[in-house]
Enzyme design. Structure first.
Site, PDB file in Angstrom:
ATOM      1  N   HIS A 123      -2.585  -5.653   3.332  1.00  0.00           N
ATOM      2  CA  HIS A 123      -1.773  -4.537   3.810  1.00  0.00           C
ATOM      3  C   HIS A 123      -1.762  -4.232   5.107  1.00  0.00           C
ATOM      4  O   HIS A 123      -3.006  -4.553   5.855  1.00  0.00           O
ATOM      5  CB  HIS A 123      -2.194  -3.296   2.946  1.00  0.00           C
ATOM      6  N   ASP A 202     -10.750  -2.887   1.178  1.00  0.00           N
ATOM      7  CA  ASP A 202      -9.559  -2.142   0.950  1.00  0.00           C
ATOM      8  C   ASP A 202      -9.192  -1.790  -0.391  1.00  0.00           C
ATOM      9  O   ASP A 202      -9.051  -2.730  -1.291  1.00  0.00           O
ATOM     10  CB  ASP A 202      -8.403  -2.504   1.593  1.00  0.00           C
ATOM     11  N   GLN A 205      -5.380  -0.486  -3.884  1.00  0.00           N
ATOM     12  CA  GLN A 205      -4.932  -1.058  -5.221  1.00  0.00           C
ATOM     13  C   GLN A 205      -5.628  -1.295  -6.579  1.00  0.00           C
ATOM     14  O   GLN A 205      -5.427  -1.790  -7.637  1.00  0.00           O
ATOM     15  CB  GLN A 205      -3.945  -2.195  -4.829  1.00  0.00           C
ATOM     16  N   LYS A 228      -2.294   7.300  -5.102  1.00  0.00           N
ATOM     17  CA  LYS A 228      -2.272   6.319  -5.974  1.00  0.00           C
ATOM     18  C   LYS A 228      -2.917   6.473  -7.196  1.00  0.00           C
ATOM     19  O   LYS A 228      -2.771   5.549  -8.095  1.00  0.00           O
ATOM     20  CB  LYS A 228      -2.706   4.926  -5.211  1.00  0.00           C
ATOM     21  N   CYS A 368       4.613  -3.793   3.224  1.00  0.00           N
ATOM     22  CA  CYS A 368       3.814  -3.610   4.198  1.00  0.00           C
ATOM     23  C   CYS A 368       2.697  -4.902   4.450  1.00  0.00           C
ATOM     24  O   CYS A 368       1.714  -4.675   4.348  1.00  0.00           O
ATOM     25  CB  CYS A 368       2.866  -2.093   4.045  1.00  0.00           C
TER      26      CYS A 368
END
Ligand SMILES: Cc1ncc(COP(=O)(O)O)c(C=O)c1O
Lengths: 412, 160
Positions: A123, A202, A205, A228, A368
């Site tokens: 991302h 990261d 997600q 999220k 993104c």
């Protein structure tokens, strides 16, 4: 398969926005999740009963706000398997988390002749901060490409990391394709080939979909966004190993982060405060903690199972439609609740507009992840993503709407 | 959002220009050209113009985009070919008011011809930039610029 799987895992009634719009088929949770009522109540309760500036007042109310903020940190740390809660820094989200580390640690540690390694799948939030750090420091920026199967090429990563690698930044789960990356293998590549490098993961997600134990992953930096996982917007966390945080210079300067301000120099507060300058987002933290409570009550294993069920169904139904291509891994087991697809001769924006007319909310665009889309030679894709409130009926609505879109755009 | 709005957006004229875009090719001896980019969605197209004695004698385009941006570009090439620079600029302004819904009367303006089919876009604020991308690129080329993005203040309200 659980008996309750054909319906949603979570009650739709728990989500005021969805309850108020019973026809809405919300398939964009990878962008942001809808909020359970318990999170909204937590915000309201905080502001109507506890609100005061934490750390600053000598009165009971300020102490209560300070305690609420501290409790939220401990709660969120427990949710993602972080034992040392003071290494969890509250930030606005994954983006700010990466920027914090790239700026504060990066400027102090990355020099000309060094290199930074990222993957093609990132991302922009875990790509651009490192690219810009490399540019500013005169370091080399290296990109690990995808292999023939579309996964991050680990053999190439092995070749790219070396004794001058200062950062290896990679995603836990891809937002564009849903691919779950082999974090353990990646960490082992980093520790073997570049023991001095920062392993930056990261988790934006991953945390909404998987039972995550940050301590168990063995990374140095992990970041995610509260919105999220059903928490409010504007709150998230970056977790950094204590030894690194203690040596790292501050990110921003101001109130709360100082120990003592002399006329011509200043000393820093202890962790986590050293990295949280200014009045913090206490209500956000409290709301995020409530989202953790909500998800723990559902059980993250159940969340995962439910999403695999929906993703499998969606991948199968879409693949059966002539002219529809599903991108990414072949099975639902290798991905989070994300199905990214293309319809032959229909641009993703037209797909999204057409699906919206059927009450189906999906994301269309580059997600993104422009470097990834370039490599896949796709200008854009349409992405449906599932979460705890989605059902097999939502998958059916998606499939129907895709078919109707194909009919609308089919022609001579 | 009702199906009627969707039908108005994707009128047959639009779908036809999307399927068979007119003047869809690069131009070798262009007087000027410009790239139009929509950073929000990655859409990108190039417009080439041949201007002789202040008249647009030829125009073409090529690029990536949705049905709306492609059809709008295709219809634009048909509409401006043979027009004077001044007339083209006037049309540019009219189309802007048409797709933003600023002047609803334009949906019935005979002078606009098939461009009136773009009036359906005004009900979809997220798609206004798609419809205006090629027009911005064309105007930029006439003004001597080589790149234009949709992030100007003009349609700052709508993101696509
Ligand atoms: C994989 C990934 N990383 C980072 C981010 C950035 O998150 P935020 O915009 O909440 O900071 C996102 C969200 O879109 C994401 O999906």
């Amino acid at each position: 398969m659980r008996a309750s799987s054909p319906v949603s895992l979570a009650k739709r009634a728990d989500f005021p926005l969805l309850a108020a719009q019973p026809k809405l088929v919300y398939l964009d949770s990878a962008a942001t999740a809808q909020k359970p009522a318990s999170v909204l109540t937590a915000l309201e309760t905080y502001y109507s009963t506890v609100n005061a500036n934490p750390h600053r007042g000598a009165y009971a109310l300020s102490a209560a706000a300070t305690e609420a903020y501290h409790d939220a940190r401990v709660r969120v740390a427990r949710f993602i398997g972080v034992a040392d809660a003071d290494t969890l820094i509250f930030v606005r989200g994954a983006t700010e988390g990466m920027n914090l580390v790239a700026t504060a640690w990066g400027r102090a540690n990355v020099q000309r002749g060094d290199n930074i390694v990222v993957t093609r799948m990132e991302h922009h939030a875990n790509f651009v901060p490192w690219q810009q750090l490399a540019l500013a420091a005169g370091a080399e920026f290296r990109i690990v490409e995808l292999d023939a199967s579309g996964s991050v090429d680990l053999a190439m990563m092995k070749r790219l990391v070396d004794s001058r690698t200062k950062v290896v930044a990679f995603g836990h789960v891809s937002n564009a394709l849903g691919t779950i990356h082999p974090v353990a293998e990646i960490v082992s590549i980093i520790r073997t080939g570049a023991p001095q490098a920062l392993a930056v993961c990261d988790g934006a997600q991953a945390v909404p979909h998987l039972a995550v134990s940050v301590d168990g992953l063995g990374v140095d930096v992990y970041a995610f966004s509260g919105h999220k996982i059903g928490g409010p917007m504007g709150i998230g966390a970056v977790i950094v190993r204590r030894a690194i945080l203690e040596r790292m210079p501050p990110y921003q300067f101001g109130g709360d982060m100082i120990e003592w301000v002399n006329d011509y120099e200043t000393t820093w507060n202890v962790l986590p405060h050293k990295f949280e300058a200014g009045t913090p987002n206490v209500s956000g933290a409290v709301g995020l903690a409530a989202a953790c409570d909500y998800l723990d009550a559902l059980g993250m294993e159940m969340v995962r199972e439910h999403e695999v069920l929906l993703t499998t169904a969606a991948m199968r139904a879409l693949a059966e439609l002539p002219g529809v291509t599903v991108h990414g891994t072949a099975t639902a087991e290798g991905r989070s609740g994300v199905v990214s697809f293309s319809i032959a001769d229909v641009h993703p924006h037209d797909v999204a507009t057409s699906l919206d007319a059927a009450g189906v909310c999906v994301r269309a665009g580059h997600h993104c992840a422009q470097p990834l889309m370039r490599a896949m030679k796709l200008p854009a894709t349409t992405r449906a993503s599932f979460w705890v409130y989605n059902t097999l009926e939502d998958v059916a609505a998606l499939t129907r709407a895709v078919r109707a879109t194909q009919e609308r755009f089919a022609g001579v | 959002m009702a199906d009627a709005a969707l039908d108005a957006l994707y009128q047959e004229v639009i779908l036809d220009h999307n399927r068979r875009p007119r003047n869809f090719h690069p131009m070798e001896h262009a007087s000027c050209s410009a790239d139009g980019r929509n950073p929000n969605c990655g859409d990108q197209l190039t417009v080439w113009l041949r201007v002789d004695d202040d008249v647009v004698s030829d125009v073409s385009f090529q690029g990536q985009g949705c049905a709306i941006s492609k059809a709008s570009a295709s219809m634009m090439t048909d509409a401006i070919k043979g027009k004077s620079r001044g007339d083209v600029v006037q049309l540019y302004e009219k189309v802007h008011k048409l797709v933003t819904g600023e002047d609803p009367a334009l949906a019935k303006d005979k002078e606009l011809g098939s461009l009136r089919a773009l009036s359906g876009v005004s009900k979809f604020p997220m798609r206004v930039k798609c419809a205006s991308l090629s027009w911005h690129a064309m105007k930029a080329a006439l003004d001597g610029a080589s790149v234009v993005t949709t992030e100007g203040p003009e349609d700052a309200r709508s993101a696509s």
